[in-house]
Motif scaffolding. Structure first.
Motif, PDB file in Angstrom:
ATOM      1  N   LEU A  98       7.378  56.775 -24.936  1.00 13.54           N
ATOM      2  CA  LEU A  98       6.722  57.841 -24.183  1.00 13.54           C
ATOM      3  C   LEU A  98       6.758  59.121 -25.007  1.00 13.54           C
ATOM      4  CD1 LEU A  98       5.513  58.865 -21.433  1.00 13.54           C
ATOM      5  CD2 LEU A  98       7.859  59.428 -20.780  1.00 13.54           C
ATOM      6  N   THR A  99       5.593  59.754 -25.146  1.00 15.21           N
ATOM      7  CA  THR A  99       5.482  61.047 -25.816  1.00 15.21           C
ATOM      8  C   THR A  99       4.664  61.972 -24.930  1.00 15.21           C
ATOM      9  OG1 THR A  99       5.533  60.001 -28.000  1.00 15.21           O
ATOM     10  CG2 THR A  99       4.696  62.244 -27.910  1.00 15.21           C
ATOM     11  N   LEU A 115      13.445  54.418 -17.433  1.00 17.29           N
ATOM     12  CA  LEU A 115      14.304  55.439 -18.024  1.00 17.29           C
ATOM     13  C   LEU A 115      13.999  55.554 -19.515  1.00 17.29           C
ATOM     14  CD1 LEU A 115      16.762  57.350 -17.519  1.00 17.29           C
ATOM     15  CD2 LEU A 115      18.199  55.440 -18.322  1.00 17.29           C
ATOM     16  N   TYR A 116      13.728  56.792 -19.972  1.00 17.61           N
ATOM     17  CA  TYR A 116      13.477  57.058 -21.381  1.00 17.61           C
ATOM     18  C   TYR A 116      14.507  58.052 -21.907  1.00 17.61           C
ATOM     19  CZ  TYR A 116       8.946  54.740 -20.966  1.00 17.61           C
ATOM     20  OH  TYR A 116       7.956  53.807 -20.771  1.00 17.61           O
ATOM     21  N   ARG A 117      15.005  57.777 -23.104  1.00 14.99           N
ATOM     22  CA  ARG A 117      15.948  58.673 -23.755  1.00 14.99           C
ATOM     23  C   ARG A 117      15.192  59.550 -24.756  1.00 14.99           C
ATOM     24  NH1 ARG A 117      21.610  57.977 -24.588  1.00 14.99           N
ATOM     25  NH2 ARG A 117      21.352  55.837 -23.816  1.00 14.99           N
ATOM     26  N   ILE A 118      15.408  60.851 -24.681  1.00 18.28           N
ATOM     27  CA  ILE A 118      14.738  61.787 -25.584  1.00 18.28           C
ATOM     28  C   ILE A 118      15.380  61.686 -26.971  1.00 18.28           C
ATOM     29  CG2 ILE A 118      14.184  64.204 -26.035  1.00 18.28           C
ATOM     30  CD1 ILE A 118      14.414  64.678 -22.982  1.00 18.28           C
ATOM     31  N   LYS A 119      14.573  61.381 -27.969  1.00 19.14           N
ATOM     32  CA  LYS A 119      15.087  61.223 -29.328  1.00 19.14           C
ATOM     33  C   LYS A 119      14.628  62.331 -30.269  1.00 19.14           C
ATOM     34  CE  LYS A 119      17.374  58.418 -30.322  1.00 19.14           C
ATOM     35  NZ  LYS A 119      18.849  58.308 -30.150  1.00 19.14           N
ATOM     36  N   ARG A 120      13.548  62.999 -29.932  1.00 21.49           N
ATOM     37  CA  ARG A 120      13.051  64.030 -30.837  1.00 21.49           C
ATOM     38  C   ARG A 120      12.229  65.043 -30.067  1.00 21.49           C
ATOM     39  NH1 ARG A 120       8.663  63.272 -35.769  1.00 21.49           N
ATOM     40  NH2 ARG A 120       9.022  65.273 -36.774  1.00 21.49           N
ATOM     41  N   CYS A 125      10.207  59.922 -26.812  1.00 19.86           N
ATOM     42  CA  CYS A 125      11.260  59.164 -26.134  1.00 19.86           C
ATOM     43  C   CYS A 125      11.205  57.679 -26.485  1.00 19.86           C
ATOM     44  CB  CYS A 125      11.123  59.298 -24.613  1.00 19.86           C
ATOM     45  SG  CYS A 125      10.990  60.981 -24.001  1.00 19.86           S
ATOM     46  N   GLU A 126      12.375  57.030 -26.447  1.00 13.88           N
ATOM     47  CA  GLU A 126      12.483  55.585 -26.580  1.00 13.88           C
ATOM     48  C   GLU A 126      13.074  55.026 -25.288  1.00 13.88           C
ATOM     49  OE1 GLU A 126      15.172  54.701 -29.789  1.00 13.88           O
ATOM     50  OE2 GLU A 126      16.952  54.972 -28.531  1.00 13.88           O
ATOM     51  N   PRO A 127      13.070  53.704 -25.097  1.00 16.99           N
ATOM     52  CA  PRO A 127      13.647  53.137 -23.869  1.00 16.99           C
ATOM     53  C   PRO A 127      15.106  53.551 -23.688  1.00 16.99           C
ATOM     54  CG  PRO A 127      12.399  51.468 -25.045  1.00 16.99           C
ATOM     55  CD  PRO A 127      12.471  52.656 -25.957  1.00 16.99           C
ATOM     56  N   GLY A 128      15.456  53.879 -22.462  1.00 19.16           N
ATOM     57  CA  GLY A 128      16.812  54.326 -22.183  1.00 19.16           C
ATOM     58  C   GLY A 128      17.867  53.287 -22.459  1.00 19.16           C
ATOM     59  N   PHE A 171      17.425  62.566 -20.745  1.00 22.51           N
ATOM     60  CA  PHE A 171      16.579  61.486 -20.252  1.00 22.51           C
ATOM     61  C   PHE A 171      15.396  62.025 -19.457  1.00 22.51           C
ATOM     62  CE2 PHE A 171      20.870  59.806 -20.640  1.00 22.51           C
ATOM     63  CZ  PHE A 171      20.657  58.608 -21.338  1.00 22.51           C
ATOM     64  N   VAL A 172      14.353  61.197 -19.418  1.00 25.64           N
ATOM     65  CA  VAL A 172      13.204  61.418 -18.539  1.00 25.64           C
ATOM     66  C   VAL A 172      12.976  60.131 -17.768  1.00 25.64           C
ATOM     67  CG1 VAL A 172      10.722  61.848 -18.422  1.00 25.64           C
ATOM     68  CG2 VAL A 172      12.126  63.113 -20.063  1.00 25.64           C
ATOM     69  N   VAL A 173      12.779  60.258 -16.461  1.00 24.01           N
ATOM     70  CA  VAL A 173      12.473  59.098 -15.632  1.00 24.01           C
ATOM     71  C   VAL A 173      10.983  59.120 -15.331  1.00 24.01           C
ATOM     72  CG1 VAL A 173      12.898  57.880 -13.483  1.00 24.01           C
ATOM     73  CG2 VAL A 173      14.777  59.050 -14.638  1.00 24.01           C
ATOM     74  N   PHE A 174      10.286  58.150 -15.869  1.00 23.97           N
ATOM     75  CA  PHE A 174       8.845  58.007 -15.670  1.00 23.97           C
ATOM     76  C   PHE A 174       8.623  57.103 -14.464  1.00 23.97           C
ATOM     77  CE2 PHE A 174       4.983  55.576 -16.073  1.00 23.97           C
ATOM     78  CZ  PHE A 174       4.033  56.481 -16.492  1.00 23.97           C
TER      79      PHE A 174
END
Length: 392
Positions: free
Chosen positions: A41-42, A71-76, A91-94, A60-63
């Motif tokens: 997710l971007t 659940l997505y983990r913010i990586k950048r 984001c990548e998968p949480g 994290f962001v919950v889509f």
């Protein structure tokens, strides 16, 4: 509405384009993939909004959409400060980091179900098994201290399963992180799309890099030739000491009459018969060119990851009919008309029944025309008779 969480899963903000003074999502791009359930997710938000400061790496962001919550983990993150004030969040998968930080010590699961195997592999990761389709038993061994993520990937490959990661809520808090396992994600639709007709602007690619006409099956201490009676559906293949071969594929795609051999390392077979069946299944996946059709999502409409549709390709002679699955889907919540899907995992359909069905339909249409004309003549005759009776 998307929830923003800090690194300890505490809710700290909301992204929503509908509430006053809410932090809007300016644009977004979500890529879903069947392979290992790996979604990304971007998205962009106004960099000068107070909620933008809460979007921090390792948070994290919950889509959320109609199919549940992910659940997505913010990586950048990247910020542009100038004429426009934009913060881009990638984001990548949480589940990825949670499953990559756990190691599986050497273990052998003997005659275990997929539910039992994956349930054990998820221990101490913070994730638990949710749905799991009915499964047979396999024997699978782990020796090289794989991560939980790699071990789960091996397990679902052994069972030919498909995976997704979801989260469940109580209010605004995550109460459960689940891994769902399916025999096949998506639904079988009745949609038919024609390449060169209602699929304009489609990109079609053909790939023979992984095309094999024979497959060597490898498992320590086992030989395919020692199998008992295998699955009857593989009777179309020929059997050697350590391989299975497809004579039809050899005729169509062989290298000057010689087989193209692939190698399948079987980590799950517990007998030569299982090794045979598993190797045949692998050959079935690779005994033909792999076609992929990348299609603008505007032409396909409401399709989900894993859905099966029918493609008619009129550029082949004879016309090619395929069942194809949605293997990848790129979409946007802000601009739902934009995006694309990648179709693959095709199964060629027999044309004859389809042509026959068309002929029946044409025949019925012709009969309907005849019946309509007959009725019109009958109505005209009734009118004439009625007029004649009035004159009398």
């Amino acid at each position: 509405m998307w929830f923003v969480l800090d690194a300890k899963y505490k809710p700290v903000g909301i992204l929503d384009n509908t509430i006053p003074n809410g932090c809007p999502i300016l644009n977004d791009n979500r890529k879903e993939q069947i392979l290992n359930g790996y979604n990304t997710l971007t998205f962009d938000v106004p960099a000068n909004h107070k909620t933008a400061n809460l979007l921090e790496t390792e948070g994290f962001v919950v889509f959320t959409d109609d199919n549940g919550s992910e659940l997505y983990r913010i990586k950048r993150t990247r910020e542009i400060h100038g004429e426009q004030m934009i913060k881009t969040v990638e984001c990548e998968p949480g589940a990825t980091a949670d499953l990559l930080t756990q190691r599986i010590r050497p273990v052998e699961f003997t005659s275990q179900t997929l539910t039992q195997v994956v349930g054990t592999l998820l221990a101490n990761t913070g994730w638990e098994l949710g749905e799991s389709y009915y499964d047979d038993v396999v024997t699978i061994e782990y020796q090289d201290y794989p991560t939980s993520l790699d071990a789960i990937h091996q397990a679902i490959e052994a069972f030919d399963a498909e995976i997704e990661f979801k989260v469940e809520f109580n209010g605004t808090r995550i109460v459960r992180k689940v891994v769902n396992l399916y025999q096949q994600r998506g639904r079988k639709t009745n949609q038919i799309f024609e390449y060169g007709h209602n699929l304009q602007g489609v990109e079609r690619s053909e790939d023979t890099k992984l095309l094999f006409t024979a497959m060597i099956g490898i498992k320590d201490g086992m030989m395919i030739k020692d199998k008992a009676v295998g699955d009857p559906k593989w009777d179309k293949f020929e059997t050697g000491d350590d391989f299975v071969a497809d004579p039809e594929a050899l005729e169509l795609y062989g290298n000057n009459g010689r087989h193209i051999f692939g190698i399948y390392q079987d980590n799950s077979a517990s007998s030569p018969t299982e090794l045979y069946n598993n190797t045949c299944a692998q050959l079935e996946k690779h005994n033909k060119p792999q076609y992929k059709y990348e299609v603008d999502i505007a032409f396909l409409g409401n399709v989900s990851i894993g859905d099966t549709i029918m493609i008619k390709d009129r550029t082949f002679e004879p016309e090619l009919y395929l069942n194809a699955r949605v293997l990848e889907k790129t979409s946007s919540t802000i601009e739902p008309e934009k995006g694309s899907v990648v179709l693959g995992e095709y199964t060629q359909l027999r044309v004859d029944p389809i042509v026959a069905a068309k002929r029946i339909q044409q025949s019925v249409t012709m009969k309907q025309n005849e019946w309509t004309k007959a009725k019109e003549m009958s109505d005209q005759l009734d009118t004439r008779v009625g007029n004649a009776e009035e004159k009398d």
